[in-house]
Write a protein that holds these residues in place. Structure first.
Motif, PDB file in Angstrom:
ATOM      1  N   SER A   1     -46.478 -29.916  18.513  1.00 38.11           N
ATOM      2  CA  SER A   1     -47.068 -28.943  19.426  1.00 38.11           C
ATOM      3  C   SER A   1     -46.045 -28.362  20.392  1.00 38.11           C
ATOM      4  O   SER A   1     -46.285 -27.310  20.989  1.00 38.11           O
ATOM      5  CB  SER A   1     -48.195 -29.619  20.219  1.00 38.11           C
ATOM      6  OG  SER A   1     -47.661 -30.701  20.976  1.00 38.11           O
TER       7      SER A   1
ATOM      8  N   ALA B   1     -44.846 -24.366  23.111  1.00 37.06           N
ATOM      9  CA  ALA B   1     -44.452 -24.260  24.512  1.00 37.06           C
ATOM     10  C   ALA B   1     -43.046 -23.699  24.697  1.00 37.06           C
ATOM     11  O   ALA B   1     -42.631 -23.467  25.841  1.00 37.06           O
ATOM     12  CB  ALA B   1     -44.543 -25.635  25.182  1.00 37.06           C
TER      13      ALA B   1
ATOM     14  N   TYR C   1     -52.476 -32.876  24.293  1.00 32.89           N
ATOM     15  CA  TYR C   1     -53.304 -32.323  23.216  1.00 32.89           C
ATOM     16  C   TYR C   1     -54.711 -31.999  23.697  1.00 32.89           C
ATOM     17  O   TYR C   1     -55.306 -31.002  23.276  1.00 32.89           O
ATOM     18  CB  TYR C   1     -53.376 -33.310  22.046  1.00 32.89           C
ATOM     19  CG  TYR C   1     -52.072 -33.512  21.326  1.00 32.89           C
ATOM     20  CD1 TYR C   1     -51.075 -32.555  21.378  1.00 32.89           C
ATOM     21  CD2 TYR C   1     -51.818 -34.665  20.603  1.00 32.89           C
ATOM     22  CE1 TYR C   1     -49.869 -32.741  20.736  1.00 32.89           C
ATOM     23  CE2 TYR C   1     -50.619 -34.855  19.942  1.00 32.89           C
ATOM     24  CZ  TYR C   1     -49.643 -33.891  20.017  1.00 32.89           C
ATOM     25  OH  TYR C   1     -48.460 -34.061  19.371  1.00 32.89           O
TER      26      TYR C   1
ATOM     27  N   PHE D   1     -54.432 -28.760  25.436  1.00 33.77           N
ATOM     28  CA  PHE D   1     -54.232 -27.739  24.396  1.00 33.77           C
ATOM     29  C   PHE D   1     -55.572 -27.334  23.788  1.00 33.77           C
ATOM     30  O   PHE D   1     -55.905 -26.142  23.693  1.00 33.77           O
ATOM     31  CB  PHE D   1     -53.340 -28.297  23.272  1.00 33.77           C
ATOM     32  CG  PHE D   1     -51.919 -27.813  23.317  1.00 33.77           C
ATOM     33  CD1 PHE D   1     -51.613 -26.485  23.053  1.00 33.77           C
ATOM     34  CD2 PHE D   1     -50.892 -28.685  23.587  1.00 33.77           C
ATOM     35  CE1 PHE D   1     -50.304 -26.044  23.074  1.00 33.77           C
ATOM     36  CE2 PHE D   1     -49.577 -28.253  23.617  1.00 33.77           C
ATOM     37  CZ  PHE D   1     -49.284 -26.930  23.358  1.00 33.77           C
TER      38      PHE D   1
ATOM     39  N   GLU E   1     -58.002 -25.503  26.333  1.00 33.85           N
ATOM     40  CA  GLU E   1     -57.593 -24.149  26.706  1.00 33.85           C
ATOM     41  C   GLU E   1     -57.840 -23.156  25.570  1.00 33.85           C
ATOM     42  O   GLU E   1     -58.302 -22.039  25.810  1.00 33.85           O
ATOM     43  CB  GLU E   1     -56.118 -24.134  27.111  1.00 33.85           C
ATOM     44  CG  GLU E   1     -55.859 -24.723  28.485  1.00 33.85           C
ATOM     45  CD  GLU E   1     -54.498 -24.331  29.030  1.00 33.85           C
ATOM     46  OE1 GLU E   1     -53.615 -23.971  28.232  1.00 33.85           O
ATOM     47  OE2 GLU E   1     -54.325 -24.377  30.260  1.00 33.85           O
ATOM     48  N   ASN E   2     -57.526 -23.543  24.345  1.00 35.97           N
ATOM     49  CA  ASN E   2     -57.707 -22.625  23.219  1.00 35.97           C
ATOM     50  C   ASN E   2     -59.185 -22.374  22.928  1.00 35.97           C
ATOM     51  O   ASN E   2     -59.593 -21.241  22.668  1.00 35.97           O
ATOM     52  CB  ASN E   2     -56.992 -23.170  21.982  1.00 35.97           C
ATOM     53  CG  ASN E   2     -55.493 -22.941  22.021  1.00 35.97           C
ATOM     54  OD1 ASN E   2     -55.003 -21.876  21.691  1.00 35.97           O
ATOM     55  ND2 ASN E   2     -54.748 -23.959  22.441  1.00 35.97           N
TER      56      ASN E   2
ATOM     57  N   SER F   1     -48.419 -21.097  28.824  1.00 38.10           N
ATOM     58  CA  SER F   1     -47.903 -22.431  28.515  1.00 38.10           C
ATOM     59  C   SER F   1     -47.975 -22.744  27.025  1.00 38.10           C
ATOM     60  O   SER F   1     -47.220 -23.574  26.527  1.00 38.10           O
ATOM     61  CB  SER F   1     -48.676 -23.490  29.308  1.00 38.10           C
ATOM     62  OG  SER F   1     -50.062 -23.298  29.148  1.00 38.10           O
ATOM     63  N   SER F   2     -48.874 -22.127  26.308  1.00 38.46           N
ATOM     64  CA  SER F   2     -48.912 -22.196  24.841  1.00 38.46           C
ATOM     65  C   SER F   2     -48.934 -20.773  24.319  1.00 38.46           C
ATOM     66  O   SER F   2     -49.731 -19.943  24.779  1.00 38.46           O
ATOM     67  CB  SER F   2     -50.155 -22.949  24.357  1.00 38.46           C
ATOM     68  OG  SER F   2     -50.301 -22.813  22.961  1.00 38.46           O
TER      69      SER F   2
ATOM     70  N   LYS G   1     -56.219 -19.671  17.538  1.00 36.89           N
ATOM     71  CA  LYS G   1     -56.574 -20.590  18.621  1.00 36.89           C
ATOM     72  C   LYS G   1     -57.432 -21.752  18.108  1.00 36.89           C
ATOM     73  O   LYS G   1     -57.222 -22.910  18.478  1.00 36.89           O
ATOM     74  CB  LYS G   1     -57.316 -19.834  19.726  1.00 36.89           C
ATOM     75  CG  LYS G   1     -56.539 -18.680  20.346  1.00 36.89           C
ATOM     76  CD  LYS G   1     -57.409 -17.942  21.345  1.00 36.89           C
ATOM     77  CE  LYS G   1     -56.864 -16.544  21.645  1.00 36.89           C
ATOM     78  NZ  LYS G   1     -55.591 -16.568  22.355  1.00 36.89           N
TER      79      LYS G   1
ATOM     80  N   MET H   1     -54.645 -29.981  16.699  1.00 34.76           N
ATOM     81  CA  MET H   1     -54.314 -30.884  17.801  1.00 34.76           C
ATOM     82  C   MET H   1     -55.320 -32.037  17.906  1.00 34.76           C
ATOM     83  O   MET H   1     -54.965 -33.151  18.274  1.00 34.76           O
ATOM     84  CB  MET H   1     -54.277 -30.123  19.126  1.00 34.76           C
ATOM     85  CG  MET H   1     -53.140 -29.118  19.260  1.00 34.76           C
ATOM     86  SD  MET H   1     -51.503 -29.846  19.091  1.00 34.76           S
ATOM     87  CE  MET H   1     -51.047 -29.301  17.442  1.00 34.76           C
TER      88      MET H   1
ATOM     89  N   LEU I   1     -51.105 -27.089  31.941  1.00 33.34           N
ATOM     90  CA  LEU I   1     -50.421 -27.540  30.729  1.00 33.34           C
ATOM     91  C   LEU I   1     -48.907 -27.468  30.842  1.00 33.34           C
ATOM     92  O   LEU I   1     -48.203 -28.393  30.434  1.00 33.34           O
ATOM     93  CB  LEU I   1     -50.905 -26.691  29.545  1.00 33.34           C
ATOM     94  CG  LEU I   1     -50.386 -27.086  28.165  1.00 33.34           C
ATOM     95  CD1 LEU I   1     -50.726 -28.534  27.867  1.00 33.34           C
ATOM     96  CD2 LEU I   1     -50.983 -26.172  27.100  1.00 33.34           C
TER      97      LEU I   1
END
Length: 507
Positions: free
Chosen positions: A108, A112, A202, A205, A208-209, A359-360, A376, A383, A435
């Motif tokens: 992952s 970033a 994770y 991650f 957020e997605n 951040s991602s 996403k 993840m 993140l």
């Protein structure tokens, strides 16, 4: 004096005979408190007592077999070839090892890297990524090389990362022997903290997605929550994470690993498709960012690039382990590809989105396009499965250290500990939902030690009392002092800046 000590003392005179005739396998008597009797069926291949008449293993608290203190008979060490004594049921070829190395190193963190470049600048980030990648690769080299040397000294076919640390202090100067158990414990617990830190990352991650996708449709669908706090998404993950991580057998997690790899590969392919649309000019981006943000770059880059935890298991299972650190070698080939791909992603990701880089990188993709939303969701699912794979190793280390505390209800205890650790990782993620600084903090704290400081310290202790072991003018010592200093500076500055960012609530 206890019966056990009496019998151990009775066994001590056998040691000289063992060294004169190493082919003998003497019987060692030991008192068994359970049966309240003496056991005579213990066979020690080697039995060495130090000058204080205390067996080396018991003195150092080591978990290694009783052995000679290496470094006294250099010619005997050179006669043993650990590679010829490895008995592997299914050894891996060079190509298989390369594939596994790429799989273990490409995680992952690649998502970033554009954020890392935002904190370093376009050209500085490019140069610094290859520099940090080169240093990390070199530290893996010295770890593997030192492990090979210790295998010869210990006359063991293979050693893991933590075992290498323990063996280094056990075979180094006499003053270092008492730290052997501490060295092994530190490596293991930093691995635990690192991998559980990745699990926390994770969770953020995933949340957020998923939040971005839900928010896009919530504008038109009344029953969907719009702009709900990200912490609620994390809480909704808890029952799914618990169910998934009650699987104890790694074999049953293998299909999920394959699916996660396919999803990440597909997601990155679509991400590159977006990156190369309407690319701005190079002059529009900063070549060099502020000095104050460079520690964030360091922590993020080392988090992304450091895959030292997978190195020793891969090397130990190779059909031709000498090819691992050769020239070009499996390690050099794999790490060159990994570093190049991370630098490529960071460079073009920052070039595309500039100061708006998230951040991602997936969070920068269009929210109102099906293709962007699919990436996403693919990354979120990948993840989720990767959490289970990362969780497996720290859980194994923790359980092996506490299982003796439980009686007949070991299964119940293990499941309870699994659920408790999952809840802890979730609570940490909820407490630190930013993140970017979180990724940098994990990299600065854990991987500075695992990837830079520990390999340098292990090599120094291993060759400290060897004739010319530290090279002409002690250049090996000075080189390792630099690596330790570099790791400590990265740890201190990266941790400080990351914690300040977290406390200020910046993303």
């Amino acid at each position: 004096m206890s019966k056990k000590h009496l019998h151990n003392q009775a066994a001590i005179p056998l040691a000289p005979a063992v060294f004169k005739k190493p082919q003998l396998r003497p019987m060692i008597a030991e008192y068994d408190p359970k049966s309240k009797d003496v056991r005579h069926d213990l066979i020690m291949v080697k039995y060495k007592v130090d000058p204080s008449e205390i067996p080396v293993e018991q003195q150092a608290g080591s978990t290694l077999p009783l052995m000679d203190i290496p470094g006294r008979d250099i010619e005997a060490d050179d006669d043993y070839n650990p590679f010829e004594n490895r008995k592997l049921a299914h050894p891996t070829s060079d190509l298989d090892t390369l594939i596994h190395l790429l799989k273990g190193s490409l995680g992952s963190g690649i998502l970033a890297m554009p954020m890392a470049f935002r904190n370093a600048g376009l050209y500085v980030g490019l140069l610094a990524t290859f520099a940090i990648g080169g240093i990390c690769t070199y530290c893996v080299h010295i770890l593997v090389k030192t492990a090979h040397e210790l295998c010869r000294r210990m006359q063991k076919p293979s050693l893991g990362f933590a075992e290498t640390a323990e063996a280094a202090f056990l075979s180094g100067p006499p003053a270092a022997h008492k730290f052997s158990r501490l060295a092994k414990a530190m490596v293991n617990w930093f691995l635990v903290i690192d991998l559980l830190g990745c699990c926390c990352v994770y969770i953020v991650f995933i949340a957020e997605n998923v939040k971005q996708v839900v928010d896009n449709y919530a504008k038109e669908i009344d029953w969907l929550p719009y702009n709900m706090n990200i912490r609620y998404y994390m809480l909704m993950l808890l029952p799914l994470l618990i169910l998934m991580n009650l699987i104890k057998n790694l074999k049953y997690l293998a299909p999920f690993s394959m699916l996660a790899n396919l999803l990440v590969g597909s997601g990155m392919g679509i991400t590159f498709y977006y990156l190369f649309q309407d690319m701005p000019k190079l002059e529009e981006r900063k070549a060099f960012a502020e000095i104050s943000t460079m520690p964030i770059f360091f922590g993020t880059a080392i988090f992304a690039l450091e895959g030292i935890g997978v190195v020793m298991p891969l090397e130990n299972n190779m059909k031709t382990p000498t090819h691992f650190i050769g020239c070009p070698g499996v390690l050099n080939t794999g790490m060159f590809f990994v570093v190049s791909l991370y630098a490529f992603t960071g460079f073009f990701g920052y070039l595309k989105y500039g100061e708006d880089t998230n951040s991602s990188i997936t969070l920068n993709l269009p929210q109102d396009e099906i293709l962007g939303q699919s990436v996403k969701l693919m990354i979120a699912i990948a993840m989720f499965f990767t959490y289970s794979l990362q969780f497996y190793v720290p859980m194994e280390i923790i359980w092996k250290n506490v299982r003796h505390l439980f009686g007949a209800r070991k299964n119940l205890a293990e499941y309870s500990i699994r659920i408790a650790i999952i809840i802890i990782t979730l609570c940490i993620a909820i407490a630190i939902p930013n993140l970017g600084p979180f990724i940098s903090l994990v990299g600065a704290v854990c991987l500075s030690f695992l990837g830079l400081i520990f390999p340098a310290a292990i090599e120094t202790v291993t060759f400290w009392d060897r004739p010319n072991g530290l090279g002409r003018f002690n250049w090996v010592l000075w080189k390792n002092i630099f690596l330790v200093f570099f790791g400590i500076i990265g740890f201190l500055t990266g941790s400080y800046v990351s914690i300040c960012e977290i406390l200020e609530g910046k993303n």
